[in-house]
Design an enzyme around this catalytic site. Structure first.
Site, mmCIF file in Angstrom:
data_model
loop_
_atom_site.group_PDB
_atom_site.id
_atom_site.type_symbol
_atom_site.label_atom_id
_atom_site.label_comp_id
_atom_site.label_asym_id
_atom_site.label_seq_id
_atom_site.Cartn_x
_atom_site.Cartn_y
_atom_site.Cartn_z
ATOM 1 N N TYR A 176 32.229 29.318 21.587
ATOM 2 C CA TYR A 176 31.939 28.193 22.486
ATOM 3 C C TYR A 176 30.441 28.038 22.762
ATOM 4 O O TYR A 176 29.744 29.042 23.005
ATOM 5 C CB TYR A 176 32.623 28.413 23.833
ATOM 6 C CG TYR A 176 34.077 28.005 23.866
ATOM 7 C CD1 TYR A 176 34.502 26.808 23.324
ATOM 8 C CD2 TYR A 176 35.013 28.823 24.490
ATOM 9 C CE1 TYR A 176 35.831 26.433 23.386
ATOM 10 C CE2 TYR A 176 36.349 28.454 24.558
ATOM 11 C CZ TYR A 176 36.750 27.251 24.000
ATOM 12 O OH TYR A 176 38.052 26.887 24.069
ATOM 13 N N PRO A 203 35.033 30.707 15.578
ATOM 14 C CA PRO A 203 34.541 29.730 16.553
ATOM 15 C C PRO A 203 34.003 30.389 17.818
ATOM 16 O O PRO A 203 34.628 31.289 18.380
ATOM 17 C CB PRO A 203 35.793 28.892 16.858
ATOM 18 C CG PRO A 203 36.931 29.784 16.551
ATOM 19 C CD PRO A 203 36.493 30.760 15.509
ATOM 20 N N TYR A 219 43.373 28.511 35.613
ATOM 21 C CA TYR A 219 43.829 29.915 35.568
ATOM 22 C C TYR A 219 43.245 30.698 36.735
ATOM 23 O O TYR A 219 43.969 31.318 37.512
ATOM 24 C CB TYR A 219 43.417 30.568 34.237
ATOM 25 C CG TYR A 219 43.455 32.084 34.273
ATOM 26 C CD1 TYR A 219 44.662 32.769 34.390
ATOM 27 C CD2 TYR A 219 42.274 32.847 34.211
ATOM 28 C CE1 TYR A 219 44.705 34.164 34.441
ATOM 29 C CE2 TYR A 219 42.308 34.236 34.259
ATOM 30 C CZ TYR A 219 43.516 34.888 34.377
ATOM 31 O OH TYR A 219 43.553 36.269 34.444
ATOM 32 N N GLU A 224 50.588 33.982 33.641
ATOM 33 C CA GLU A 224 50.040 33.194 32.543
ATOM 34 C C GLU A 224 48.548 33.501 32.555
ATOM 35 O O GLU A 224 47.909 33.462 33.614
ATOM 36 C CB GLU A 224 50.285 31.706 32.777
ATOM 37 C CG GLU A 224 51.728 31.296 32.597
ATOM 38 C CD GLU A 224 52.221 31.406 31.159
ATOM 39 O OE1 GLU A 224 51.383 31.277 30.234
ATOM 40 O OE2 GLU A 224 53.425 31.619 30.958
ATOM 41 N N ASN A 279 28.692 36.687 24.386
ATOM 42 C CA ASN A 279 29.779 36.445 23.422
ATOM 43 C C ASN A 279 29.280 36.441 21.984
ATOM 44 O O ASN A 279 29.908 37.009 21.099
ATOM 45 C CB ASN A 279 30.478 35.124 23.734
ATOM 46 C CG ASN A 279 31.311 35.216 24.998
ATOM 47 O OD1 ASN A 279 31.714 36.300 25.402
ATOM 48 N ND2 ASN A 279 31.559 34.080 25.635
ATOM 49 N N PRO A 335 35.225 23.158 29.048
ATOM 50 C CA PRO A 335 34.857 22.594 30.359
ATOM 51 C C PRO A 335 34.927 23.679 31.441
ATOM 52 O O PRO A 335 35.841 24.515 31.422
ATOM 53 C CB PRO A 335 35.926 21.511 30.604
ATOM 54 C CG PRO A 335 36.888 21.564 29.474
ATOM 55 C CD PRO A 335 36.427 22.557 28.466
ATOM 56 N N THR A 369 41.727 39.334 38.680
ATOM 57 C CA THR A 369 40.625 39.246 37.715
ATOM 58 C C THR A 369 39.301 38.973 38.423
ATOM 59 O O THR A 369 39.285 38.438 39.539
ATOM 60 C CB THR A 369 40.944 38.096 36.721
ATOM 61 O OG1 THR A 369 39.764 37.697 36.070
ATOM 62 C CG2 THR A 369 41.507 36.861 37.416
ATOM 63 N N ASP A 370 38.195 39.286 37.732
ATOM 64 C CA ASP A 370 36.878 38.942 38.299
ATOM 65 C C ASP A 370 36.617 37.441 38.186
ATOM 66 O O ASP A 370 35.676 36.923 38.786
ATOM 67 C CB ASP A 370 35.755 39.749 37.618
ATOM 68 C CG ASP A 370 35.677 39.557 36.111
ATOM 69 O OD1 ASP A 370 36.500 38.797 35.547
ATOM 70 O OD2 ASP A 370 34.788 40.169 35.480
ATOM 71 N N GLU A 371 37.476 36.722 37.425
ATOM 72 C CA GLU A 371 37.246 35.276 37.241
ATOM 73 C C GLU A 371 37.454 34.499 38.543
ATOM 74 O O GLU A 371 36.994 33.366 38.666
ATOM 75 C CB GLU A 371 38.151 34.732 36.130
ATOM 76 C CG GLU A 371 37.854 35.394 34.796
ATOM 77 C CD GLU A 371 38.549 34.741 33.618
ATOM 78 O OE1 GLU A 371 38.751 33.524 33.627
ATOM 79 O OE2 GLU A 371 38.891 35.482 32.673
HETATM 80 P P1 NAD Z 1 49.459 38.908 28.933
HETATM 81 O O1 NAD Z 1 49.483 37.418 28.793
HETATM 82 O O2 NAD Z 1 49.214 39.742 27.723
HETATM 83 O O3 NAD Z 1 50.833 39.410 29.589
HETATM 84 C C1 NAD Z 1 51.481 38.735 30.635
HETATM 85 C C2 NAD Z 1 52.910 39.252 30.700
HETATM 86 O O4 NAD Z 1 53.566 38.600 31.801
HETATM 87 C C3 NAD Z 1 53.739 38.924 29.440
HETATM 88 O O5 NAD Z 1 54.470 40.065 29.037
HETATM 89 C C4 NAD Z 1 54.661 37.807 29.902
HETATM 90 O O6 NAD Z 1 55.897 37.781 29.202
HETATM 91 C C5 NAD Z 1 54.836 38.156 31.375
HETATM 92 N N1 NAD Z 1 55.210 36.987 32.202
HETATM 93 C C6 NAD Z 1 54.618 35.769 32.214
HETATM 94 N N2 NAD Z 1 55.230 34.955 33.095
HETATM 95 C C7 NAD Z 1 56.223 35.686 33.658
HETATM 96 C C8 NAD Z 1 57.192 35.415 34.667
HETATM 97 N N3 NAD Z 1 57.268 34.205 35.242
HETATM 98 N N4 NAD Z 1 58.053 36.391 35.017
HETATM 99 C C9 NAD Z 1 57.993 37.616 34.420
HETATM 100 N N5 NAD Z 1 57.116 37.933 33.464
HETATM 101 C C10 NAD Z 1 56.230 36.979 33.091
HETATM 102 O O7 NAD Z 1 48.371 39.188 30.054
HETATM 103 P P2 NAD Z 1 47.446 40.456 30.325
HETATM 104 O O8 NAD Z 1 46.152 40.229 29.658
HETATM 105 O O9 NAD Z 1 48.214 41.686 30.072
HETATM 106 O O10 NAD Z 1 47.205 40.285 31.895
HETATM 107 C C11 NAD Z 1 48.033 40.931 32.860
HETATM 108 C C12 NAD Z 1 47.458 40.683 34.248
HETATM 109 O O11 NAD Z 1 46.128 41.201 34.315
HETATM 110 C C13 NAD Z 1 47.349 39.195 34.610
HETATM 111 O O12 NAD Z 1 47.683 39.044 35.968
HETATM 112 C C14 NAD Z 1 45.878 38.858 34.397
HETATM 113 O O13 NAD Z 1 45.468 37.842 35.264
HETATM 114 C C15 NAD Z 1 45.237 40.191 34.773
HETATM 115 N N6 NAD Z 1 43.926 40.447 34.156
HETATM 116 C C16 NAD Z 1 43.767 40.333 32.785
HETATM 117 C C17 NAD Z 1 42.533 40.608 32.211
HETATM 118 C C18 NAD Z 1 42.309 40.562 30.721
HETATM 119 O O14 NAD Z 1 41.169 40.682 30.263
HETATM 120 N N7 NAD Z 1 43.343 40.426 29.907
HETATM 121 C C19 NAD Z 1 41.450 40.996 33.033
HETATM 122 C C20 NAD Z 1 41.657 41.090 34.409
HETATM 123 C C21 NAD Z 1 42.890 40.816 34.951
#
Ligand code: NAD
Length: 353
Positions: free
Chosen positions: A214, A212, A157, A84, A256, A290, A132-134
């Site tokens: 923030y 919008p 998150y 998520e 942003n 927040p 993530t870097d977060e």
């Molecule tokens: P996204 O929300 O687009 O995709 C997440 C995917 O995981 C979806 O296809 C969803 O169906 C699947 N999923 C969710 N819960 C699941 C579960 N319980 N079992 C199986 N599949 C499940 O997210 P994203 O942006 O592609 O991020 C992917 C990863 O990269 C995450 O771990 C996120 O923390 C990390 N990340 C994202 C970013 C960014 O900028 N988007 C940056 C750094 C790290």
């Protein structure tokens, strides 16, 4: 050498870019995804008929099914992107973040460790946790996060992602499990679910709705094109050292508010508005989120030096191409928003975390 990759979350934004990359380069890929609101198989149309690609709809929480998948498919590498990911949703409803991001990662670790211990591929197996870097919290005006930065998450998150990283580290130290963690900055590019900052601004702008932002929009984020992230993950899978962490940054820091103005300027050039003079008129400052972190920026020195990865997509070029992609794929956005019964009023809330 061709390898077998189990990708979890491969129907999401970053996962699908990685799956497209791996399948096109001839690797054998099994994509395991629960298909939540943010996962959609249309992201994989380009590769879904290839013989080296297959899909299994499953939740990473389901230990039994994960065990079956591992023992039937026998991967050389597992890359966990199932998560998520939307900060605003984690503030409203943290529970599913705890379930998927923490318990889900724990279950994967347990099952992958069992599989790894009994596998003929024991000496070459790798588990990569995409983080993530977060997890490092908020930076001041100067400096960057790196592999030594202390964890200090601010949102449900980022706390759930930090917890997962700690579990992954513990499995490596305690069980000698060959895991690697990557911490990446904000990604942009095609197929990002339209609740996230860049697609949200593009979609609202073309409908001439408010944009919008923030607070005063002074928060700074470091952006990396999703294809560069996918290349980095493939590089880590091929050359990364188990037990190590790799920071992945784009070296593209921008406030942003400046990013939103940049999108407006590009749109003004390629698709001028109909009933207003200028897209920037639509920018609306809204109450801050927040726990909103002020600045993220993450070093990519180690991955550049040790694994010879460099980001290739220029931010200005990549951003314009992304905007053009969304303009050409408005039907895709509408389809996934409708299909997932996504509440359109939520589009007033943005993520820039
Ligand atoms: P996204 O929300 O687009 O995709 C997440 C995917 O995981 C979806 O296809 C969803 O169906 C699947 N999923 C969710 N819960 C699941 C579960 N319980 N079992 C199986 N599949 C499940 O997210 P994203 O942006 O592609 O991020 C992917 C990863 O990269 C995450 O771990 C996120 O923390 C990390 N990340 C994202 C970013 C960014 O900028 N988007 C940056 C750094 C790290």
């Amino acid at each position: 050498m061709k390898k077998k990759y189990l990708i979890t979350g491969g129907a999401g934004f970053i996962g699908s870019a990685l799956v497209r990359n791996l399948v096109k380069s001839g690797q054998q890929v099994l994509n395991c995804d629960k298909l939540t609101y943010s996962g959609d198989l249309s992201t994989l149309k380009e590769v879904s008929d290839k013989t080296n690609y297959s899909f299994f709809k499953e939740d990473i929480i389901n230990k039994k099914k994960i065990s079956k998948i591992l023992n039937n498919f026998k991967p050389d590498v597992v890359i966990n992107l199932a998560a998520e990911t939307h900060v605003d949703r984690s503030i409203e409803n943290p529970e599913v973040f705890i379930k998927t991001n923490i318990i889900g990662t724990y279950n994967l670790l347990v099952e992958c460790n069992k599989y790894f211990s009994n596998s003929a591929k024991k000496n070459s197996f790798k588990f990569i946790q995409v983080s993530t870097d977060e997890v490092f919290g908020s930076l001041g005006n100067k400096g960057t996060f790196n592999e030594q930065s202390a964890y200090d998450p601010s949102s449900p998150y980022s706390a759930s992602k930090a917890s997962a990283d700690h579990l992954v580290k513990a499995w490596n130290k305690t069980y000698n499990f060959p895991s690697i963690i990557t911490n990446c900055s904000n990604n942009y590019g095609p197929f990002q679910f339209p609740e996230k900052l860049i697609p949200l601004i593009i979609l609202n702008a073309v409908q001439e709705k408010n944009l919008p932002v923030y607070g005063k929009g002074l928060q700074v984020r470091d952006w990396l094109h999703v294809d560069d992230h996918a290349r980095a993950l493939k590089c880590v899978a091929e050359k990364g050292v188990p037990g190590e962490t790799y920071s992945i940054g784009g070296s593209n820091e921008i406030k942003n508010i400046d990013l939103v103005k940049k999108i407006c300027l590009i749109l003004q050039k390629i698709k001028p508005p109909k009933s207003i003079q200028n897209y920037q008129e639509l920018i609306t400052l809204v109450e801050d989120r927040p726990g909103h972190d002020f600045r993220y920026a993450i070093s990519n020195k180690k991955i550049k030096k040790k694994l010879r990865w460099i980001p290739k997509v220029d931010f200005n070029v990549g951003l314009e191409k992304t905007i053009v992609w969304y303009l050409q794929n408005l039907a895709w956005c509408k389809k996934i928003l409708d299909k997932k019964k996504y509440k359109l009023q939520r589009l007033g809330i943005i993520k820039n975390g």
